[in-house]
Design an enzyme around this catalytic site. Structure first.
Site, PDB file in Angstrom:
ATOM      1  N   TYR A 124      24.940  66.113  64.504  1.00 56.17           N
ATOM      2  CA  TYR A 124      26.291  65.811  64.725  1.00 56.17           C
ATOM      3  C   TYR A 124      27.168  65.150  63.407  1.00 56.17           C
ATOM      4  CZ  TYR A 124      26.310  64.797  69.726  1.00 56.17           C
ATOM      5  OH  TYR A 124      25.938  64.672  70.809  1.00 56.17           O
ATOM      6  N   LYS A 171      11.626  64.515  68.577  1.00 57.04           N
ATOM      7  CA  LYS A 171      10.597  65.790  69.007  1.00 57.04           C
ATOM      8  C   LYS A 171       9.777  66.440  68.014  1.00 57.04           C
ATOM      9  CE  LYS A 171       9.902  69.123  72.102  1.00 57.04           C
ATOM     10  NZ  LYS A 171       9.718  68.796  73.009  1.00 57.04           N
ATOM     11  N   ASP A 204      11.186  65.263  75.673  1.00 58.16           N
ATOM     12  CA  ASP A 204      11.598  64.841  76.747  1.00 58.16           C
ATOM     13  C   ASP A 204      10.487  64.055  77.489  1.00 58.16           C
ATOM     14  OD1 ASP A 204       9.631  65.880  75.013  1.00 58.16           O
ATOM     15  OD2 ASP A 204       9.153  67.478  76.116  1.00 58.16           O
ATOM     16  N   ASP A 228      22.349  60.060  72.215  1.00 57.06           N
ATOM     17  CA  ASP A 228      23.818  60.432  72.604  1.00 57.06           C
ATOM     18  C   ASP A 228      23.290  61.136  74.104  1.00 57.06           C
ATOM     19  OD1 ASP A 228      26.614  61.629  74.358  1.00 57.06           O
ATOM     20  OD2 ASP A 228      26.908  62.834  72.410  1.00 57.06           O
TER      21      ASP A 228
END
Length: 334
Positions: A124, A171, A204, A228
């Site tokens: 972002y 991740k 995930d 987000d």
């Protein structure tokens, strides 16, 4: 004590829910002097931007703002006002609680967690460019300073609210340097808080576990993009964006806002649920130390939801925005 607060009504349905929220807060007994400033699409012809500098100056001066939703075009046009606000004012912590509310039908019960999202970097940061005619590249920025700062914010929030666990979401199995640095910083900060359980979770797997057993989680801390996405998932656990409050907090200022968009097709129809902005206003009052007024509003909201007579269409009722605000005020004054 009188608090001077910047009020940004916003676009679309923003002015309606901002007015409803202002009336509810004023009825709580807290003393607020509102400084109303406009931002959004309508200002572009005059200022060339939806976020003129005088809006930023008002927030810097007052240090606290309550903001309605502002339209962000998809795929083109001006950059998100929300992202610009966060970066210009260094509002590094996005805080979004997700709590089960009475009378709102969901698949889950007993959800009570907080998503803490790093707000200033990651993808972002907006560092992207075209690579020839058929490709585009976006650069992911993760720094030690921002990662340590958001991790410490999450642990301090957990301690302040009496929460027991912080989960760092990442991740790092794939993005070993960027997300690896975020995870390394979270682990280092966790050592300073032996009274709070710490764990980490791949993003995930986190999404799967949240829809299986959200009651197992307390405070989640995440980089910007994952934060987000996961915060919207958590809003879905408790009824959707219409009941999802949010805060953007920095060292010099804080902006409180509903999570949902501006819904321009509903503008002026007095039908939008004002709860997300009212709940954001409650967070604002807590930030100001006005806990008594915040509790008074929250208990009135719960009473209206339990009664079920003055709910907007998305909550299964037929009341308008202003009528729901009236009902909340009535419960406070009863």
């Amino acid at each position: 004590m009188t608090h001077k607060i910047t009020l940004i009504p916003g676009d679309g349905v923003g002015p309606e829910i901002a007015q409803a929220t202002r009336r509810v807060i004023d009825a709580s007994g807290v003393n607020i002097e509102w400084e109303v400033v406009e931002a959004g699409e309508a200002l572009i012809p005059r200022y060339g931007t939806p976020l003129p500098e005088h809006v930023l100056d008002s927030i810097r001066r007052n240090r606290v703002a309550l903001k309605g939703p502002i339209t962000t075009p998809v795929g083109g046009g001006f950059r998100s006002v929300n992202v610009t606000l966060r970066q210009e004012l260094n509002l590094y912590a996005n805080v979004r609680p997700a709590r089960t509310l009475p009378g709102i039908v969901t698949r889950y019960q007993n959800v009570d967690l907080v998503v803490v999202r790093e707000n200033t970097e990651d993808l972002y940061a907006g560092i992207e460019h075209r690579v020839g005619p058929d490709a585009a590249e976006s650069i992911k920025i993760i720094t030690r300073q921002a990662s340590e700062r958001i991790a410490r914010f999450a642990f301090e929030l957990a301690r302040k609210q009496g929460r027991k666990k912080v989960t760092a979401v990442h991740k790092a199995n794939i993005m070993k340097l960027t997300d690896g640095l975020f995870l390394e910083c979270a682990r280092q900060v966790a050592r300073e808080y032996p009274d709070i359980v710490f764990e980490d979770m791949i993003v995930d797997a986190m999404c799967m576990k949240l829809v299986q057993a959200p009651e197992n989680y307390d405070v989640l801390v995440l980089p910007n993009l994952y934060g987000d996405i996961v915060s919207d998932l958590c809003a879905g656990l408790v009824g959707g964006l219409g009941v999802a409050p949010g805060a953007n907090i920095g060292t010099g200022a804080a902006v409180f806002e509903p999570v949902h968009g501006s819904a321009p097709k509903h503008a002026g129809k007095n039908r939008i649920n004002p709860l997300a902005m009212i709940l954001s206003g409650i967070m604002m009052l807590q930030h100001l130390g006005e806990d008594e007024a915040a509790n008074r509003i929250y208990e009135a909201v719960l009473a209206v939801l339990r009664e079920g007579k003055a709910l907007t269409y998305d909550l299964g009722g037929n009341a308008g925005t202003s009528e729901m605000a009236d009902a909340i005020i009535s419960k406070m004054l009863a």
